[in-house]
Design a protein around this motif. Structure first.
Motif, mmCIF file in Angstrom:
data_model
loop_
_atom_site.group_PDB
_atom_site.id
_atom_site.type_symbol
_atom_site.label_atom_id
_atom_site.label_comp_id
_atom_site.label_asym_id
_atom_site.label_seq_id
_atom_site.Cartn_x
_atom_site.Cartn_y
_atom_site.Cartn_z
ATOM 1 N N LEU A 214 -11.163 8.839 -10.406
ATOM 2 C CA LEU A 214 -11.445 9.382 -8.878
ATOM 3 C C LEU A 214 -12.072 10.524 -8.705
ATOM 4 O O LEU A 214 -12.352 10.631 -7.596
ATOM 5 C CB LEU A 214 -9.854 9.217 -8.315
ATOM 6 N N GLN A 215 -12.079 11.473 -9.530
ATOM 7 C CA GLN A 215 -13.001 12.640 -9.486
ATOM 8 C C GLN A 215 -14.110 12.671 -8.446
ATOM 9 O O GLN A 215 -15.071 11.902 -9.379
ATOM 10 C CB GLN A 215 -12.994 13.502 -10.870
ATOM 11 N N GLY A 216 -14.236 13.480 -7.542
ATOM 12 C CA GLY A 216 -15.456 13.387 -6.779
ATOM 13 C C GLY A 216 -15.985 12.222 -6.140
ATOM 14 O O GLY A 216 -17.156 11.958 -5.415
ATOM 15 N N ARG A 217 -15.075 10.931 -6.366
ATOM 16 C CA ARG A 217 -15.568 9.507 -5.984
ATOM 17 C C ARG A 217 -15.217 9.531 -4.335
ATOM 18 O O ARG A 217 -14.507 10.183 -3.742
ATOM 19 C CB ARG A 217 -14.810 8.499 -6.493
ATOM 20 N N GLU A 218 -16.130 8.880 -3.657
ATOM 21 C CA GLU A 218 -16.122 8.706 -2.271
ATOM 22 C C GLU A 218 -15.669 7.175 -2.075
ATOM 23 O O GLU A 218 -16.534 6.282 -2.559
ATOM 24 C CB GLU A 218 -17.472 8.848 -1.634
ATOM 25 N N LEU A 219 -14.503 6.952 -1.541
ATOM 26 C CA LEU A 219 -13.839 5.572 -1.694
ATOM 27 C C LEU A 219 -13.629 5.079 -0.295
ATOM 28 O O LEU A 219 -13.057 5.813 0.419
ATOM 29 C CB LEU A 219 -12.629 5.710 -2.396
ATOM 30 N N GLN A 220 -13.952 3.819 -0.056
ATOM 31 C CA GLN A 220 -13.627 3.237 1.218
ATOM 32 C C GLN A 220 -12.382 2.661 1.379
ATOM 33 O O GLN A 220 -11.729 2.066 0.229
ATOM 34 C CB GLN A 220 -14.807 2.150 1.594
ATOM 35 N N SER A 221 -11.878 2.985 2.289
ATOM 36 C CA SER A 221 -10.359 2.672 2.334
ATOM 37 C C SER A 221 -10.451 1.153 3.268
ATOM 38 O O SER A 221 -11.179 0.895 3.952
ATOM 39 C CB SER A 221 -9.555 3.469 3.627
ATOM 40 N N PRO A 222 -9.649 0.226 2.850
ATOM 41 C CA PRO A 222 -8.555 0.346 1.750
ATOM 42 C C PRO A 222 -9.083 -0.048 0.373
ATOM 43 O O PRO A 222 -10.001 -0.804 0.291
ATOM 44 C CB PRO A 222 -7.558 -0.612 2.244
ATOM 45 N N PHE A 223 -8.549 0.574 -0.833
ATOM 46 C CA PHE A 223 -8.766 -0.099 -2.382
ATOM 47 C C PHE A 223 -7.507 -0.073 -3.079
ATOM 48 O O PHE A 223 -6.553 0.717 -2.795
ATOM 49 C CB PHE A 223 -10.026 0.913 -2.612
ATOM 50 N N VAL A 224 -7.817 -0.596 -4.002
ATOM 51 C CA VAL A 224 -6.818 -0.861 -5.276
ATOM 52 C C VAL A 224 -7.406 -0.297 -6.525
ATOM 53 O O VAL A 224 -8.421 -0.810 -6.758
ATOM 54 C CB VAL A 224 -6.417 -2.265 -5.115
ATOM 55 N N LEU A 225 -6.650 0.565 -7.211
ATOM 56 C CA LEU A 225 -7.073 0.882 -8.437
ATOM 57 C C LEU A 225 -6.373 0.135 -9.671
ATOM 58 O O LEU A 225 -5.255 0.398 -9.725
ATOM 59 C CB LEU A 225 -7.052 2.306 -8.613
ATOM 60 N N ASP A 226 -7.060 -0.898 -10.060
ATOM 61 C CA ASP A 226 -6.343 -1.679 -11.115
ATOM 62 C C ASP A 226 -6.700 -1.443 -12.494
ATOM 63 O O ASP A 226 -7.675 -1.225 -12.781
ATOM 64 C CB ASP A 226 -6.596 -3.178 -10.526
ATOM 65 N N LYS A 227 -5.667 -1.779 -13.299
ATOM 66 C CA LYS A 227 -6.049 -1.421 -14.602
ATOM 67 C C LYS A 227 -6.832 -2.301 -15.561
ATOM 68 O O LYS A 227 -7.619 -1.966 -16.075
ATOM 69 C CB LYS A 227 -4.424 -1.576 -15.505
ATOM 70 N N ASP A 228 -6.598 -3.558 -15.211
ATOM 71 C CA ASP A 228 -7.251 -4.711 -16.073
ATOM 72 C C ASP A 228 -8.766 -4.603 -15.975
ATOM 73 O O ASP A 228 -9.519 -4.815 -16.982
ATOM 74 C CB ASP A 228 -6.777 -5.908 -15.768
ATOM 75 N N GLY B 118 -9.045 14.310 -6.812
ATOM 76 C CA GLY B 118 -10.438 14.826 -6.452
ATOM 77 C C GLY B 118 -11.261 13.437 -5.800
ATOM 78 O O GLY B 118 -12.531 13.485 -5.607
ATOM 79 N N ALA B 119 -10.456 12.583 -5.131
ATOM 80 C CA ALA B 119 -11.289 11.518 -4.354
ATOM 81 C C ALA B 119 -11.208 11.869 -3.022
ATOM 82 O O ALA B 119 -10.559 12.825 -2.606
ATOM 83 C CB ALA B 119 -10.214 10.303 -4.456
ATOM 84 N N HIS B 120 -12.204 11.370 -2.275
ATOM 85 C CA HIS B 120 -12.397 11.489 -0.865
ATOM 86 C C HIS B 120 -12.397 9.998 -0.155
ATOM 87 O O HIS B 120 -13.019 9.213 -0.985
ATOM 88 C CB HIS B 120 -13.679 12.138 -0.542
ATOM 89 N N PHE B 121 -11.796 10.040 0.826
ATOM 90 C CA PHE B 121 -12.083 8.567 1.708
ATOM 91 C C PHE B 121 -12.884 8.358 2.950
ATOM 92 O O PHE B 121 -13.061 9.492 3.589
ATOM 93 C CB PHE B 121 -10.301 8.171 2.160
ATOM 94 N N LEU B 122 -13.323 7.239 2.837
ATOM 95 C CA LEU B 122 -14.361 7.072 4.098
ATOM 96 C C LEU B 122 -13.714 6.043 4.718
ATOM 97 O O LEU B 122 -13.096 4.876 4.171
ATOM 98 C CB LEU B 122 -15.697 6.665 3.491
ATOM 99 N N ASP B 123 -14.170 5.720 6.077
ATOM 100 C CA ASP B 123 -13.564 4.627 6.794
ATOM 101 C C ASP B 123 -14.494 3.371 6.791
ATOM 102 O O ASP B 123 -15.648 3.746 5.847
ATOM 103 C CB ASP B 123 -13.441 4.929 8.219
ATOM 104 N N ALA B 124 -14.441 2.311 7.285
ATOM 105 C CA ALA B 124 -15.064 1.320 7.134
ATOM 106 C C ALA B 124 -16.835 1.452 7.572
ATOM 107 O O ALA B 124 -17.494 0.795 7.391
ATOM 108 C CB ALA B 124 -14.596 0.195 8.177
#
Ligand code: UTP
Length: 507
Positions: A483-497, A439-445
């Motif tokens: 990530l559900q419903g999130r608008e994320l700017q590319s590039p990104f890293v989803l990290d655990k810690d 459910g993520a959405h991506f945005l450019d810079a």
């Protein structure tokens, strides 16, 4: 130890006296080292090995006569499919796999003794970075998948469990791999559960049947192929170690597949459910010419037939539904019961036939200069890990989705096939698909929405760059919370810690 004249006489008999070409100029320590190596190789055995290698290499390439008539595809009862199975069946297999993992009955075994000559780096392939935003190496991705699968199995069954990691190395890869793991604190795995062991080496040979000097005082040796696994397991009491830990099932895989799903519960569960002693993951061949081995039957017995052994007509045969008859491409991801490995190691290993691999072998020329050849100049005789399928009592193949599970790193940057760029793209495309599904959405810079393309062309970059740590998700599960419903700017890293979305500049 045998004296120089004795060894020289033996080498002369074997047609290998050239190995003492630089004797007169060697210092005493180097003379001793060369004599020790030659004595260990035994001149007569060395001569026989060289003759066999040259003869095998001289055989005309292509299908052995009459092979086509002896081949059949695998019968349907030996074949399962993660792609085509009913979701209930997949769930059952997954549940079974997690149950076995939770009971500490599953280990993974990495084949990492290869020299990676095509990739052409001077260190083990597992230490390679394909250029991900996180800069992770192949070894790190694998370690994190192990940690995640242990966690998932543990959560389901309310327990703590371990998937021990056995790593077969060779003279080339053992020391740098061991050092790398130490430097990286074993990627937070318990070092007691990471077992490195070394495979044997065999002499490399010229096309004329001569052993090769790699240095003036050293015969060129090469690892004995990934099928050297069985001898190496016996040499280093790996079966005893498995037994001591109570491991019943071993998932064997190659270092270079960036998408390798270690201890894949669905595959393990499928094999256990079917009562298999030996199993292989396969992907549908992309086209008849794709150079991968095909899992099929020869005289009714399961085998992998190499790409070069299939005639073009056989390779192109199609069934009524249009799919390739010999389309089950081997991806070097295997399931073995410990009992099967025991039988193979004790009884069948000597029956495995070495194959010819033609490779670039550095050597010293007549004048004593080190030469790094640009073209293959030598033969390495290798056993193959899959050649034991013929000894299985209940062999099964399991078809998986290529884009989720197979992207090998074989060639140097720029090759355009099976190279760092294709591996990087395969992983990032997978993570992009997972993010969309969650459910993520991506945005450019500039904040403009990027297109959402759930299916990408195999050679196309995803519209957004997205990397998900294996510590967060093993196969796309559990991402909605981030990530559900999130608008994320590319590039990104989803990290655990950090348990938050990181931009590359933050990492
Ligand atoms: P490859 O057949 O791709 O060989 O190995 P390689 O040595 O890595 O690469 P090239 O051909 O020199 O470019 C497939 C898998 O088998 C392992 C490799 O490490 C890889 O995981 N392997 C290969 C071994 O463990 N031992 C060997 O002797 C050969």
């Amino acid at each position: 130890m045998a004296s120089e004249p004795e060894v020289r006489a033996g080498l002369r008999r074997a047609g290998q006296e050239h190995l003492l070409r630089f004797w007169a100029e060697l210092a005493p320590g180097r003379r001793a080292a060369l004599l020790a190596q030659l004595a260990q190789l035994e001149p007569d055995a060395l001569g026989a090995h060289c003759e066999r290698a040259a003869a095998a290499c001289a055989r005309p390439p292509g299908p052995p006569p009459g092979l086509g008539a002896r081949l059949q595809p695998l019968p349907p009862e030996r074949l399962g499919s993660a792609r085509r199975a009913h979701p209930d069946a997949r769930r059952r297999w997954e549940e079974e796999g997690f149950r076995q993992i939770a009971q500490n009955k599953v280990a993974v075994l990495l084949l990492a003794g290869g020299q990676g000559t095509r990739l052409g780096v001077a260190y083990p392939k597992g230490m390679y970075r394909v250029g991900l935003p996180s800069h992770k190496t192949l070894y790190q991705l694998q370690a994190e998948r192990i940690r995640r699968v242990e966690q998932l199995a543990g959560q389901r069954h309310g327990t703590r469990c371990t998937v021990p990691w056995y790593i077969m190395t060779s003279e080339f890869t053992l020391d740098p791999t061991a050092k790398f793991f130490e430097e990286h604190d074993f990627f937070q795995l318990d070092p007691a559960n990471v077992v490195l062991f070394e495979q044997r080496m065999v002499p490399a040979v010229t096309f004329e049947g001569k052993a090769i000097l790699e240095q003036k005082h050293k015969v060129a040796m090469a690892p004995d192929g990934n099928g050297g696994l069985y001898r190496a397991m016996a040499d280093h009491q790996i079966l005893e170690d498995l037994e001591r830990r109570g491991v019943e099932f071993v998932h064997v895989y190659c270092v270079d597949n960036i998408l390798a799903q270690l201890a894949d519960p669905i595959f393990i569960g499928f094999c256990v459910w079917r009562g298999a002693d030996c199993g292989a993951k396969v992907v549908e061949k992309a086209d008849p010419e794709e150079p991968v081995g095909v899992v099929c039957q020869l005289d009714g017995v399961p085998q992998v037939v190499e790409y070069s052994e299939l005639s073009p007509e056989t390779a192109r045969l199609r069934g009524a539904d249009g799919s390739l008859v010999y389309g089950a491409g081997n991806i070097c991801s295997h399931f073995f019961t410990r009992a099967f490995l025991q039988t193979v190691t004790r009884e069948f290993e000597p029956l495995l036939r070495p194959h010819v691999a033609v490779k670039k072998v550095p050597y010293v020329d007549e004048e004593g200069n080190l030469v790094k050849p640009l073209e293959p100049n030598g033969i390495k005789m290798e056993k193959f890990v899959f050649d034991v399928f013929q000894f299985a009592k209940n062999f099964v193949a399991f078809e998986v989705c290529r884009e989720e599970e197979f992207s090998p790193l074989k060639n140097a940057e720029g090759a355009g096939r099976d190279d760092p760029a294709t591996a990087r793209r395969a992983l990032l495309a997978q993570h992009y698909r997972w993010a969309l599904q969650a459910g993520a959405h991506f945005l450019d810079a500039h904040g403009a929405p990027l297109p959402e393309l759930p299916s990408l062309p195999p050679d196309g970059d995803p519209p957004a760059t997205c990397e998900i740590s294996p510590l967060v998700s093993y196969s796309g599960e559990g991402l909605e919370v981030y990530l559900q419903g999130r608008e994320l700017q590319s590039p990104f890293v989803l990290d655990k810690d950090q348990a938050r979305v990181l931009r590359p500049q933050d990492t």
